[in-house]
Design a protein around this motif. Structure first.
Motif, PDB file in Angstrom:
ATOM      1  N   TRP A   1      12.386  -4.184  28.258  1.00 40.57           N
ATOM      2  CA  TRP A   1      13.604  -4.043  27.453  1.00 40.57           C
ATOM      3  C   TRP A   1      14.730  -4.904  28.026  1.00 40.57           C
ATOM      4  O   TRP A   1      15.403  -5.630  27.293  1.00 40.57           O
TER       5      TRP A   1
ATOM      6  N   THR B   1      14.400  -7.549  29.906  1.00 39.91           N
ATOM      7  CA  THR B   1      14.022  -8.949  29.707  1.00 39.91           C
ATOM      8  C   THR B   1      14.331  -9.390  28.285  1.00 39.91           C
ATOM      9  O   THR B   1      14.888 -10.470  28.067  1.00 39.91           O
ATOM     10  N   ALA B   2      13.977  -8.560  27.302  1.00 43.10           N
ATOM     11  CA  ALA B   2      14.225  -8.916  25.898  1.00 43.10           C
ATOM     12  C   ALA B   2      15.721  -9.022  25.615  1.00 43.10           C
ATOM     13  O   ALA B   2      16.176  -9.951  24.936  1.00 43.10           O
ATOM     14  N   VAL B   3      16.498  -8.092  26.147  1.00 44.08           N
ATOM     15  CA  VAL B   3      17.949  -8.141  25.920  1.00 44.08           C
ATOM     16  C   VAL B   3      18.543  -9.373  26.587  1.00 44.08           C
ATOM     17  O   VAL B   3      19.378 -10.074  25.991  1.00 44.08           O
TER      18      VAL B   3
ATOM     19  N   MET C   1      17.048 -12.292  27.447  1.00 43.91           N
ATOM     20  CA  MET C   1      16.642 -13.532  26.777  1.00 43.91           C
ATOM     21  C   MET C   1      17.270 -13.641  25.392  1.00 43.91           C
ATOM     22  O   MET C   1      17.659 -14.734  24.963  1.00 43.91           O
ATOM     23  N   GLY C   2      17.391 -12.501  24.703  1.00 47.28           N
ATOM     24  CA  GLY C   2      18.048 -12.524  23.394  1.00 47.28           C
ATOM     25  C   GLY C   2      19.496 -12.944  23.500  1.00 47.28           C
ATOM     26  O   GLY C   2      19.994 -13.736  22.686  1.00 47.28           O
ATOM     27  N   THR C   3      20.176 -12.436  24.523  1.00 45.64           N
ATOM     28  CA  THR C   3      21.576 -12.814  24.728  1.00 45.64           C
ATOM     29  C   THR C   3      21.707 -14.305  25.008  1.00 45.64           C
ATOM     30  O   THR C   3      22.593 -14.980  24.461  1.00 45.64           O
TER      31      THR C   3
ATOM     32  N   PHE D   1      19.637 -16.731  24.097  1.00 49.79           N
ATOM     33  CA  PHE D   1      19.358 -17.522  22.893  1.00 49.79           C
ATOM     34  C   PHE D   1      20.471 -17.412  21.862  1.00 49.79           C
ATOM     35  O   PHE D   1      20.808 -18.390  21.181  1.00 49.79           O
ATOM     36  N   VAL D   2      21.072 -16.239  21.730  1.00 50.38           N
ATOM     37  CA  VAL D   2      22.195 -16.093  20.797  1.00 50.38           C
ATOM     38  C   VAL D   2      23.377 -16.944  21.254  1.00 50.38           C
ATOM     39  O   VAL D   2      24.025 -17.620  20.446  1.00 50.38           O
TER      40      VAL D   2
END
Length: 123
Positions: A9, A11-13, A15-17, A19-20
């Motif tokens: 979770w 890691t996903a948050v 990496m998502g941040t 990329f955004v």
């Protein structure tokens, strides 16, 4: 299992941040580029009129291609670039060097220890 879920979770948050933010930065830079491009363009009728006789002091080759540089100017620029490269090539070693030659007799302690183990293995 809870630790793996939490790690995935986070890691996903993360990496998502990233990329955004990169996407927002890309959109911002494209917008700035478009605004800058609009300022540079001028309509064809807004070009300033040349002062004096435009053909005065020009050769026949200059009249055929008014947007190009003269051969003499191209030759002068080429000679200046070649001279600059030769001068910088002679200065490259001292400019890039961080320490005086011979001041470091070995690269690092790790390398020195490794070399000593190769020459005299320990028991």
């Amino acid at each position: 299992m809870a630790d793996i879920d939490f790690g995935l979770w986070i890691t996903a948050v993360g990496m998502g941040t990233v990329f955004v933010m990169l996407l927002l930065l890309m959109v911002l830079l494209q917008g700035i580029g478009r605004l800058d491009g609009r300022r540079r363009r001028r309509p064809a009728d807004a070009r300033p009129e040349p002062v004096g006789n435009p053909d005065e002091g020009r050769s026949a080759t200059d009249q055929a291609h008014p947007g190009e540089l003269s051969p003499e100017l191209v030759a002068a620029i080429t000679i200046a670039v070649i001279t600059h490269v030769r001068v910088r090539r002679g200065q490259a070693a001292p400019a890039m060097r961080q320490v005086q030659p011979g001041s470091h007799l070995f690269a690092s302690r790790w390398v020195a220890v490794g070399r000593s183990y190769q020459n005299k293995p320990w028991k």
